[in-house]
Design a protein around this motif. Sequence first.
Motif, PDB file in Angstrom:
ATOM      1  N   ILE A  63       0.845  -1.208   0.000  1.00 23.14           N
ATOM      2  CA  ILE A  63       0.000   0.000   0.000  1.00 23.14           C
ATOM      3  C   ILE A  63       0.870   1.243   0.000  1.00 23.14           C
ATOM      4  O   ILE A  63       1.971   1.233   0.561  1.00 23.14           O
ATOM      5  N   GLU A  65       0.054   5.682   0.094  1.00 26.07           N
ATOM      6  CA  GLU A  65      -0.927   6.755  -0.052  1.00 26.07           C
ATOM      7  C   GLU A  65      -0.479   7.733  -1.136  1.00 26.07           C
ATOM      8  O   GLU A  65       0.712   8.000  -1.287  1.00 26.07           O
ATOM      9  N   PRO A  67      -1.991  11.533  -3.359  1.00 23.73           N
ATOM     10  CA  PRO A  67      -2.905  12.647  -3.058  1.00 23.73           C
ATOM     11  C   PRO A  67      -4.386  12.256  -3.195  1.00 23.73           C
ATOM     12  O   PRO A  67      -4.817  11.784  -4.248  1.00 23.73           O
ATOM     13  N   ALA A  68      -5.123  12.408  -2.108  1.00 26.52           N
ATOM     14  CA  ALA A  68      -6.551  12.085  -2.045  1.00 26.52           C
ATOM     15  C   ALA A  68      -6.871  10.666  -2.495  1.00 26.52           C
ATOM     16  O   ALA A  68      -7.965  10.382  -2.968  1.00 26.52           O
ATOM     17  N   GLY A  69      -5.905   9.794  -2.343  1.00 33.38           N
ATOM     18  CA  GLY A  69      -6.155   8.405  -2.731  1.00 33.38           C
ATOM     19  C   GLY A  69      -5.110   7.469  -2.177  1.00 33.38           C
ATOM     20  O   GLY A  69      -4.245   7.859  -1.381  1.00 33.38           O
ATOM     21  N   MET A  70      -5.205   6.227  -2.574  1.00 31.98           N
ATOM     22  CA  MET A  70      -4.205   5.232  -2.179  1.00 31.98           C
ATOM     23  C   MET A  70      -4.070   4.186  -3.270  1.00 31.98           C
ATOM     24  O   MET A  70      -5.003   3.926  -4.025  1.00 31.98           O
ATOM     25  N   SER A 218      -7.462   4.066  -5.578  1.00 37.06           N
ATOM     26  CA  SER A 218      -8.833   4.227  -5.085  1.00 37.06           C
ATOM     27  C   SER A 218      -8.920   5.507  -4.270  1.00 37.06           C
ATOM     28  O   SER A 218      -7.921   6.177  -4.060  1.00 37.06           O
ATOM     29  N   GLY A 219     -10.121   5.814  -3.803  1.00 30.75           N
ATOM     30  CA  GLY A 219     -10.308   7.000  -2.974  1.00 30.75           C
ATOM     31  C   GLY A 219     -10.856   8.174  -3.781  1.00 30.75           C
ATOM     32  O   GLY A 219     -11.104   8.055  -4.988  1.00 30.75           O
ATOM     33  N   PRO A 220     -11.042   9.324  -3.110  1.00 30.13           N
ATOM     34  CA  PRO A 220     -11.652  10.491  -3.763  1.00 30.13           C
ATOM     35  C   PRO A 220     -10.976  10.871  -5.081  1.00 30.13           C
ATOM     36  O   PRO A 220     -11.634  11.434  -5.971  1.00 30.13           O
ATOM     37  N   MET A 248     -17.229   9.134  -0.302  1.00 28.86           N
ATOM     38  CA  MET A 248     -16.832   9.395   1.085  1.00 28.86           C
ATOM     39  C   MET A 248     -18.031   9.801   1.958  1.00 28.86           C
ATOM     40  O   MET A 248     -17.934   9.754   3.180  1.00 28.86           O
ATOM     41  N   THR A 268     -12.822   2.607  -0.007  1.00 31.35           N
ATOM     42  CA  THR A 268     -11.711   3.164   0.767  1.00 31.35           C
ATOM     43  C   THR A 268     -12.173   3.912   2.023  1.00 31.35           C
ATOM     44  O   THR A 268     -11.498   3.873   3.051  1.00 31.35           O
ATOM     45  N   PHE A 271     -11.962   2.379   5.441  1.00 31.75           N
ATOM     46  CA  PHE A 271     -10.675   2.337   6.139  1.00 31.75           C
ATOM     47  C   PHE A 271     -10.516   3.537   7.070  1.00 31.75           C
ATOM     48  O   PHE A 271      -9.882   3.454   8.107  1.00 31.75           O
ATOM     49  N   ILE A 272     -11.061   4.661   6.625  1.00 35.55           N
ATOM     50  CA  ILE A 272     -10.849   5.906   7.360  1.00 35.55           C
ATOM     51  C   ILE A 272     -11.894   6.066   8.452  1.00 35.55           C
ATOM     52  O   ILE A 272     -11.565   6.358   9.587  1.00 35.55           O
TER      53      ILE A 272
ATOM     54  N   LYS B  39      -6.839   9.962  13.138  1.00 38.72           N
ATOM     55  CA  LYS B  39      -7.258  10.739  11.974  1.00 38.72           C
ATOM     56  C   LYS B  39      -6.576  12.092  12.113  1.00 38.72           C
ATOM     57  O   LYS B  39      -6.925  12.878  12.994  1.00 38.72           O
ATOM     58  N   TYR B  44      -8.953  15.393   2.518  1.00 40.85           N
ATOM     59  CA  TYR B  44      -8.507  14.142   1.890  1.00 40.85           C
ATOM     60  C   TYR B  44      -6.990  14.026   1.719  1.00 40.85           C
ATOM     61  O   TYR B  44      -6.507  13.102   1.088  1.00 40.85           O
ATOM     62  N   VAL B  45      -6.259  15.002   2.244  1.00 38.89           N
ATOM     63  CA  VAL B  45      -4.807  14.906   2.172  1.00 38.89           C
ATOM     64  C   VAL B  45      -4.229  15.183   3.555  1.00 38.89           C
ATOM     65  O   VAL B  45      -4.336  16.308   4.033  1.00 38.89           O
ATOM     66  N   LEU B  47      -5.157  11.125   3.318  1.00 36.52           N
ATOM     67  CA  LEU B  47      -6.457  10.465   3.319  1.00 36.52           C
ATOM     68  C   LEU B  47      -6.606   9.485   4.473  1.00 36.52           C
ATOM     69  O   LEU B  47      -7.613   9.488   5.173  1.00 36.52           O
ATOM     70  N   LEU B  48      -5.601   8.650   4.640  1.00 35.59           N
ATOM     71  CA  LEU B  48      -5.695   7.564   5.619  1.00 35.59           C
ATOM     72  C   LEU B  48      -5.298   8.024   7.019  1.00 35.59           C
ATOM     73  O   LEU B  48      -4.595   9.028   7.176  1.00 35.59           O
ATOM     74  N   ARG B  49      -5.756   7.273   8.002  1.00 33.18           N
ATOM     75  CA  ARG B  49      -5.324   7.513   9.376  1.00 33.18           C
ATOM     76  C   ARG B  49      -3.845   7.153   9.511  1.00 33.18           C
ATOM     77  O   ARG B  49      -3.285   6.498   8.633  1.00 33.18           O
ATOM     78  N   TYR B 211       3.380  -0.391   6.923  1.00 32.51           N
ATOM     79  CA  TYR B 211       2.479   0.551   6.262  1.00 32.51           C
ATOM     80  C   TYR B 211       1.073  -0.004   6.376  1.00 32.51           C
ATOM     81  O   TYR B 211       0.841  -1.165   6.040  1.00 32.51           O
ATOM     82  N   GLY B 213      -3.328   0.366   6.006  1.00 36.12           N
ATOM     83  CA  GLY B 213      -4.479   0.999   5.367  1.00 36.12           C
ATOM     84  C   GLY B 213      -5.573   1.231   6.384  1.00 36.12           C
ATOM     85  O   GLY B 213      -5.944   2.356   6.671  1.00 36.12           O
ATOM     86  N   CYS B 214      -6.084   0.135   6.957  1.00 37.48           N
ATOM     87  CA  CYS B 214      -7.270   0.249   7.810  1.00 37.48           C
ATOM     88  C   CYS B 214      -7.002   0.030   9.293  1.00 37.48           C
ATOM     89  O   CYS B 214      -7.762   0.504  10.125  1.00 37.48           O
ATOM     90  N   SER B 221      -2.944  -4.851   4.031  1.00 39.65           N
ATOM     91  CA  SER B 221      -1.774  -4.108   3.558  1.00 39.65           C
ATOM     92  C   SER B 221      -0.549  -4.348   4.422  1.00 39.65           C
ATOM     93  O   SER B 221       0.567  -4.348   3.929  1.00 39.65           O
TER      94      SER B 221
END
Lengths: 306, 252
Positions: A63, A65, A67-70, A218-220, A248, A268, A271-272, B39, B44-45, B47-49, B211, B213-214, B221
């Motif tokens: 994985i 990350e 920008p605005a995705g992964m 994926s993602g926004p 989202m 996605t 996950f957040i 978080k 969105y930037v 995006l992930l935790r 690394y 993801g969730c 991941s």
Amino acid sequence: MTNKINIQVKIGKLILKNPVMTASGTFGYGLEFEKFFDLGKLGAIITKGLSLNPVKGNPPQRIVETPAGMLNAIGLQNIGIKNFISEKLPLLKKYKTPIIVNVYGRKVDEYIEVADILNDTDVAGIELNISCPNVKRGGLQFAADKKAVEKIINRIRKKYKKTIIVKLSPNTGNIEDMAIHCERCGADAVSLINTIVGMAIDIKTKKPVLANVFGGLSGPAIKPIALAAVFKVSKKVKIPVIGVGGIMNYKDALEFMMAGATAVQIGTANFIDPLTCVKVIKDLQYYLKENKIYDINKIIGAIKLE
Amino acid sequence: MLNQGKVVFNRKLNNTIYYLRIKVPISFKAQPGQFINIKVSDDYVPLLRRPFSIFNHERGFIDILYKVVGNGTKKLSNKKREDILDFIGPVGNSYVDFFYEDEFKEKNIYLVAGGTGFASIHFFARWLLRKKIKFKLFYGAKNKKEIFQRFCKNFDVLIATDDGSCGKKGLITSFINGDKDTIIFCCGPQTMLKTIQSIKAYKKIASFESYMGCANGVCLSCVIKINKGKEFDYARVCKEGTVFDLDDVIII
């Protein structure tokens, strides 16, 4: 006066209590989310991609990350269909939510074999993954191969009585042509889009960040692409289109439905915020009430083109 | 699992390292080796935790020691007192799950921390201290700036840095002499963990970073390779870990 708001939608023979499903690969086998909310609230659960035999998946790093995705390159690691049926499915039964199994095969026969096994279970439908960018055999190789797709759908359709969804890729060929083709072959619905092929490079080491080199974005970041695909395809086919890609919140879901999607999948975002799906369901109802729209089906394809 | 807490402080300890305290409900319980997934951004930037080892936890608060390395940690470093942080956790298993008090009674307990791996080892060291169990801490980092002696006051500690600016000069692993009565608990870079694999010991237990993801066991991941006879399996750092028997892990 209290008007009841209908949020049921229909995908093939399948009635969903609401249009919100989980996108494959982002919700495990469902049970991992039990601790966060009542799974019975979901329109449907779509499982992690399952194959005939267990698959180990790709080596890490899987994985990164962007920008605005992964980007992910998991490589469809899964426990295999038989283990799913014996270990996971019995625990999912207590929820009054349709379970849709995402099916992946290395060759045509494997898809059919998995569908055969599922025919004897309580599973409400299958989603054929012919568009995973992260596996060498199967996956994308089928996404542009109309003959192979025809074989898969035809042969499954003959025996399989429940709902067949085909998940399509933006990565190869023309997604509209492929959707029309799937409809002709007997699919009940198409879901679009799968992740988009991407990559990232570590400039210090000059190596690709992902061990698999390529991954699925994926993602926004991919939402506008997914939305355009849904809009184009839903004008060309009569079967329902399921919108997926970077949703989202309820506003994103509404965009997809206005573009022509009958239902949506959330990926996605799980996950957040593990509560995203239930929040979207609640917020959609609130939106409908506020706008005095008493049937969610009125939103489908409601886009205005002057 | 889904939690919120107020920032009590978010202190800059040096150029890149921060010390964050989050106020949590008294009912919140965590064990050494576990982490929380924060978080850091409302948009969105990123995006992930972002996952962080728990550096310390006592009734009503969690401490995190973190290094600013990218977008996510940069955003976290901007959090101010009274800001509300949304986090998931505690996640993962614990060193404690591998600690057998009776079996380990006559053994020498070594804790080995490399760089920011110090965070989870520190929490475990405090757990041992509270239980009045003797241990020795081996603490290594690149240089003096990355060693936090202020948090080691009550520990029997040996420090080493790559450049010799604090403690001994050299890799921390070169100062560890293990034998059949040694038990090692460690956290740090994979190169350090790989070296520890070759040190003689009764048992070696390690917490892994990856690394993620969730951090909920679904994205698959964060996997590492685990021995399974002649074969191998992938195990999730967030679910089967973060703590593993080091001899089971295949480090490439």
